[in-house]
Design an enzyme around this catalytic site. Structure first.
Site, PDB file in Angstrom:
ATOM      1  N   GLY A 173      33.984  45.152  34.870  1.00 33.88           N
ATOM      2  CA  GLY A 173      32.538  45.393  34.862  1.00 33.88           C
ATOM      3  C   GLY A 173      32.153  45.614  33.416  1.00 33.88           C
ATOM      4  O   GLY A 173      32.691  44.963  32.536  1.00 33.88           O
ATOM      5  N   SER A 209      32.377  48.482  30.729  1.00 30.26           N
ATOM      6  CA  SER A 209      33.041  49.787  30.654  1.00 30.26           C
ATOM      7  C   SER A 209      32.100  50.923  30.258  1.00 30.26           C
ATOM      8  O   SER A 209      32.220  52.038  30.764  1.00 30.26           O
ATOM      9  CB  SER A 209      34.261  49.730  29.735  1.00 30.26           C
ATOM     10  OG  SER A 209      33.929  49.187  28.490  1.00 30.26           O
ATOM     11  N   ARG A 260      38.001  45.982  22.829  1.00 34.69           N
ATOM     12  CA  ARG A 260      37.023  45.419  23.775  1.00 34.69           C
ATOM     13  C   ARG A 260      36.545  44.056  23.299  1.00 34.69           C
ATOM     14  O   ARG A 260      36.447  43.821  22.099  1.00 34.69           O
ATOM     15  CB  ARG A 260      35.793  46.334  23.872  1.00 34.69           C
ATOM     16  CG  ARG A 260      35.969  47.503  24.790  1.00 34.69           C
ATOM     17  CD  ARG A 260      34.663  48.257  24.924  1.00 34.69           C
ATOM     18  NE  ARG A 260      33.679  47.520  25.693  1.00 34.69           N
ATOM     19  CZ  ARG A 260      32.374  47.785  25.683  1.00 34.69           C
ATOM     20  NH1 ARG A 260      31.887  48.732  24.932  1.00 34.69           N
ATOM     21  NH2 ARG A 260      31.560  47.078  26.433  1.00 34.69           N
ATOM     22  N   HIS A 295      41.531  39.198  35.480  1.00 36.24           N
ATOM     23  CA  HIS A 295      40.983  39.527  36.813  1.00 36.24           C
ATOM     24  C   HIS A 295      41.891  38.984  37.922  1.00 36.24           C
ATOM     25  O   HIS A 295      41.635  37.890  38.440  1.00 36.24           O
ATOM     26  CB  HIS A 295      39.589  38.911  36.962  1.00 36.24           C
ATOM     27  CG  HIS A 295      38.529  39.628  36.209  1.00 36.24           C
ATOM     28  ND1 HIS A 295      37.689  40.542  36.806  1.00 36.24           N
ATOM     29  CD2 HIS A 295      38.183  39.588  34.900  1.00 36.24           C
ATOM     30  CE1 HIS A 295      36.855  41.028  35.899  1.00 36.24           C
ATOM     31  NE2 HIS A 295      37.140  40.466  34.729  1.00 36.24           N
ATOM     32  N   GLU A 319      41.971  39.624  40.902  1.00 37.44           N
ATOM     33  CA  GLU A 319      41.310  39.601  42.216  1.00 37.44           C
ATOM     34  C   GLU A 319      40.582  38.281  42.468  1.00 37.44           C
ATOM     35  O   GLU A 319      40.020  38.085  43.532  1.00 37.44           O
ATOM     36  CB  GLU A 319      40.338  40.795  42.342  1.00 37.44           C
ATOM     37  CG  GLU A 319      39.022  40.673  41.591  1.00 37.44           C
ATOM     38  CD  GLU A 319      39.134  40.934  40.083  1.00 37.44           C
ATOM     39  OE1 GLU A 319      40.263  41.000  39.560  1.00 37.44           O
ATOM     40  OE2 GLU A 319      38.072  41.027  39.436  1.00 37.44           O
ATOM     41  N   ILE A 328      37.593  37.264  31.415  1.00 37.12           N
ATOM     42  CA  ILE A 328      36.130  37.221  31.289  1.00 37.12           C
ATOM     43  C   ILE A 328      35.694  38.312  30.309  1.00 37.12           C
ATOM     44  O   ILE A 328      35.781  39.500  30.616  1.00 37.12           O
ATOM     45  CB  ILE A 328      35.446  37.441  32.659  1.00 37.12           C
ATOM     46  CG1 ILE A 328      35.946  36.411  33.678  1.00 37.12           C
ATOM     47  CG2 ILE A 328      33.931  37.375  32.517  1.00 37.12           C
ATOM     48  CD1 ILE A 328      35.560  36.721  35.124  1.00 37.12           C
ATOM     49  N   ARG A 329      35.253  37.897  29.145  1.00 39.10           N
ATOM     50  CA  ARG A 329      34.892  38.848  28.072  1.00 39.10           C
ATOM     51  C   ARG A 329      35.908  39.992  28.030  1.00 39.10           C
ATOM     52  O   ARG A 329      35.590  41.185  28.069  1.00 39.10           O
ATOM     53  CB  ARG A 329      33.460  39.384  28.279  1.00 39.10           C
ATOM     54  CG  ARG A 329      32.430  38.256  28.298  1.00 39.10           C
ATOM     55  CD  ARG A 329      31.078  38.611  27.752  1.00 39.10           C
ATOM     56  NE  ARG A 329      30.560  39.874  28.251  1.00 39.10           N
ATOM     57  CZ  ARG A 329      30.252  40.918  27.499  1.00 39.10           C
ATOM     58  NH1 ARG A 329      30.422  40.873  26.192  1.00 39.10           N
ATOM     59  NH2 ARG A 329      29.770  42.002  28.037  1.00 39.10           N
ATOM     60  N   CYS A 374      40.595  44.665  33.385  1.00 39.13           N
ATOM     61  CA  CYS A 374      39.542  44.343  32.424  1.00 39.13           C
ATOM     62  C   CYS A 374      38.826  45.616  31.950  1.00 39.13           C
ATOM     63  O   CYS A 374      39.442  46.440  31.279  1.00 39.13           O
ATOM     64  CB  CYS A 374      38.608  43.293  33.012  1.00 39.13           C
ATOM     65  SG  CYS A 374      37.751  42.351  31.752  1.00 39.13           S
TER      66      CYS A 374
END
Ligand code: GLN
Length: 201
Positions: free
Chosen positions: A47, A49, A106, A172, A174, A135-136, A79
């Site tokens: 998400g 952070s 980050r 990720h 998931e 993702i980022r 992440c």
């Protein structure tokens, strides 16, 4: 059955709940301190952070999470979840739970490669590579002596690690339908926790 709470402040919590149910765990969202009662493991999803830590603070979760994880509660941080578990964030003062002896960066991959996918060798999950979606994403800058690196990119950058009851991934797990990462968490991390809790009794 394992009762796994998934921190549901913001971000990819629904996907984690889905995968955990597929691997046979009882999984449910955690929003308030009362939701933490009786859990045998916790997932902190990706998400943003800074947003997640602010909401954790607002909902009164921070102190209790800190206490439970330091006390040995198995936790998987992916992440932004990895950022939130880290002892420190390189180059910035960002509040984290600070429970795991890693330093992270980050948004480490920069704008050009904001998001990418790669097949990672991850011996803890078996011989075939794990398809990882970034993702980022953050990366792991350095690890303490009790931390095992579980996976690195081909240039040596560490992107998954474990320290005792804590497992983190910069990517990720998931999102790909490969259940091995969550299975590893349930069997090798939560399983150990149950075994040692049983010894104490
Ligand atoms: N860039 C986000 C952060 O540092 C993490 C992105 C993610 O969780 N997918 O908070």
């Amino acid at each position: 059955m394992d009762r796994i709470g998934v921190l549901a402040m913001q971000g990819a919590f629904a996907e984690h709940i889905g995968v955990l149910r597929q691997v046979g765990a009882e999984a449910f969202p955690v929003r308030l301190p009362g939701d933490l009662e009786g859990i045998s493991g916790l997932v902190i999803p990706g998400g943003e952070s800074t947003t997640v830590i602010r909401l954790m603070e607002e909902y009164g979760l921070t102190r209790e999470l800190h206490r439970l994880i330091e006390g040995g509660l198995p936790v998987l941080g992916t992440c932004a979840g990895m950022v939130l578990l880290a002892r420190s964030v390189r180059g910035m003062t960002q509040e984290t739970l600070g429970v795991m002896d890693i330093e992270v960066r980050r948004n480490a991959f920069g704008r050009q490669v904001d998001s990418f996918e790669v097949d990672l060798d991850m011996p803890a999950l078996g011989a075939s590579p794990f398809h990882a979606v970034f993702i980022r994403a953050p990366w792991i800058e350095s690890v303490g002596t009790d931390v095992d690196v579980l996976a690195s990119l081909s240039d040596g950058t560490a992107v998954a690690a474990r320290e005792k009851n804590m497992v983190v991934a910069a990517f990720h797990p998931e999102l790909t339908g490969d259940l091995r990462f969550h299975t590893y968490f349930i069997e090798s991390v939560c399983g150990n926790f149950k075994a040692s809790a049983a010894e104490v009794r």
